[in-house]
Design an enzyme around this catalytic site. Sequence first.
Site, PDB file in Angstrom:
ATOM      1  N   ASP A  92     -28.108  17.790  22.318  1.00 14.05           N
ATOM      2  CA  ASP A  92     -28.280  16.346  22.462  1.00 14.05           C
ATOM      3  C   ASP A  92     -28.221  15.691  21.089  1.00 14.05           C
ATOM      4  O   ASP A  92     -28.466  16.339  20.061  1.00 14.05           O
ATOM      5  CB  ASP A  92     -29.594  16.020  23.173  1.00 14.05           C
ATOM      6  CG  ASP A  92     -30.816  16.303  22.319  1.00 14.05           C
ATOM      7  OD1 ASP A  92     -30.977  17.475  21.905  1.00 14.05           O
ATOM      8  OD2 ASP A  92     -31.606  15.382  22.056  1.00 14.05           O
ATOM      9  N   ASP A 123     -26.038  17.502  13.208  1.00 11.69           N
ATOM     10  CA  ASP A 123     -27.333  17.491  13.893  1.00 11.69           C
ATOM     11  C   ASP A 123     -27.122  17.342  15.396  1.00 11.69           C
ATOM     12  O   ASP A 123     -27.123  16.231  15.915  1.00 11.69           O
ATOM     13  CB  ASP A 123     -28.160  16.324  13.360  1.00 11.69           C
ATOM     14  CG  ASP A 123     -29.555  16.259  13.935  1.00 11.69           C
ATOM     15  OD1 ASP A 123     -30.059  17.303  14.391  1.00 11.69           O
ATOM     16  OD2 ASP A 123     -30.128  15.161  13.952  1.00 11.69           O
ATOM     17  N   GLU A 156     -34.015  17.337  22.260  1.00 12.38           N
ATOM     18  CA  GLU A 156     -34.792  17.407  21.013  1.00 12.38           C
ATOM     19  C   GLU A 156     -34.928  16.044  20.364  1.00 12.38           C
ATOM     20  O   GLU A 156     -35.997  15.694  19.851  1.00 12.38           O
ATOM     21  CB  GLU A 156     -34.125  18.393  20.044  1.00 12.38           C
ATOM     22  CG  GLU A 156     -34.970  18.743  18.815  1.00 12.38           C
ATOM     23  CD  GLU A 156     -34.842  17.763  17.663  1.00 12.38           C
ATOM     24  OE1 GLU A 156     -35.724  17.744  16.789  1.00 12.38           O
ATOM     25  OE2 GLU A 156     -33.841  17.003  17.637  1.00 12.38           O
ATOM     26  N   GLU A 157     -33.866  15.249  20.372  1.00 16.14           N
ATOM     27  CA  GLU A 157     -33.897  13.960  19.686  1.00 16.14           C
ATOM     28  C   GLU A 157     -34.842  12.969  20.354  1.00 16.14           C
ATOM     29  O   GLU A 157     -35.284  12.008  19.728  1.00 16.14           O
ATOM     30  CB  GLU A 157     -32.492  13.365  19.616  1.00 16.14           C
ATOM     31  CG  GLU A 157     -31.468  14.188  18.841  1.00 16.14           C
ATOM     32  CD  GLU A 157     -31.723  14.250  17.345  1.00 16.14           C
ATOM     33  OE1 GLU A 157     -32.775  13.747  16.887  1.00 16.14           O
ATOM     34  OE2 GLU A 157     -30.878  14.804  16.637  1.00 16.14           O
TER      35      GLU A 157
END
Length: 454
Positions: A92, A123, A156-157
């Site tokens: 993600d 990222d 995660e973000e």
Amino acid sequence: MTANPIAETVASLMPRARAELAELVAFESVADEAVAPRSECEAAARWVADALRAEDFREVALLDTPDGSQSVYGVLPGPAGAPTVLLYAHYDVQPKLNEAAWLSPPFELTERDGRWYGRGAADCKGGFIMHLLALRALKANGGVPVTVKVIVEGSEEQGTGGLERYAEAHPELLAADAIVIGDTGNFRVGLPTVTATLRGMTMIRVQVDTLEGNLHSGQFGGAAPDALAALIRVLDSLRDEHGSTVVDGLPARAEWDGLQYPEEDFRRDARVLDGVALPGSGTVADRIWARPAVTVVGIDCHPVAGATPSIPATARAQISLRVPPGQDAAEATELLYAHIEKHTPWNARVTMEQVGQGQAFQADVTSPAYTSMAEAMRVAYPGEEMQSSGMGGSIPLCSTLAALYPQAEILLIGLSEPEAQIHAVNESVSPGELERLSVAEALFLGNYARSRHA
């Protein structure tokens, strides 16, 4: 890089890696359906799962986690008696933000000035490609000497904790002797770095209400309580006159003892405008690695476009508070709530909602796995010694893994060096860093397997 079979293999695989990263970057996999359709994350998850199956991973599965996202899991069995290493990344990404400010389409991998641009390139979709490159290089040179588990997170973000809660409910799933988190970055391009600490975080939404509805600012302005003005007072209370974060009761004077971050380097990396001062006190390293930091990441109220002369009845903000190692994120959240309650003016009604939380993390850089990584990085980066630094960001899963598997050695590496500009427009990855770190990870896995049999 000095010639060795692993390095030569990784170099030969770089064109394939670029093509695969382009495919993965093309998914607008933001784990927020208000920003991008859920189908984009689902398609990215399937892509990752297919990539694992193509590398002979077993038990490949899309795990439905409690926050509604999917994490991708797989196991590559190693030789009998070999240690197990867990490799982590996330597919993600952050939203594209201001698309007009991108010099190339955010979800189209574009090469420019020796770097590859695209949201998630560093990222952390590039982190997954790094893992694939390392494993392919080992396969081409005698085989993978450890059992490998891979987990690729899908939210995660957002900091919504889906994978953490799933792991807590299935503690055997991610058990490993060593864990490589591929989601940090070198201190600068070309300087091999492991991340020793991560700040934790809490994310809250604050709403201030003062009126039943908006009012004409000429007829009522001056006496009617303005919700936006009240919210501004609250937000301003979170910084002192020097710009340092202030949350009543939360310590904010710790000092960083380690690799320092010269102010001139930081100004360049952060692209601070000429003449604009850096807020806060202490060294840059103190401020970004050892102390709490509050950021207002969004405000909802009257937009400038189409604004009318009226007093806002409601205003809302989203606040991120980064919490350094040694401070509990849950306690910091309670202190933040109390601070906001105390500093809300005019008895305005204030409501708060937590939307994310993760604990800080501190690694044991003296462990045998770090020795294996230092040896690997010495080869992958000739003439350079591995450094350890802090990181101001948060990876909530790290503290969960540390609690679940206290004997596991956790290492943090990755592609998010300062030039990558992660979370900002024009995010990019250095293909040279991708190549060198893939070599380092492959060599580490070999070194670690040998160290466990020594």
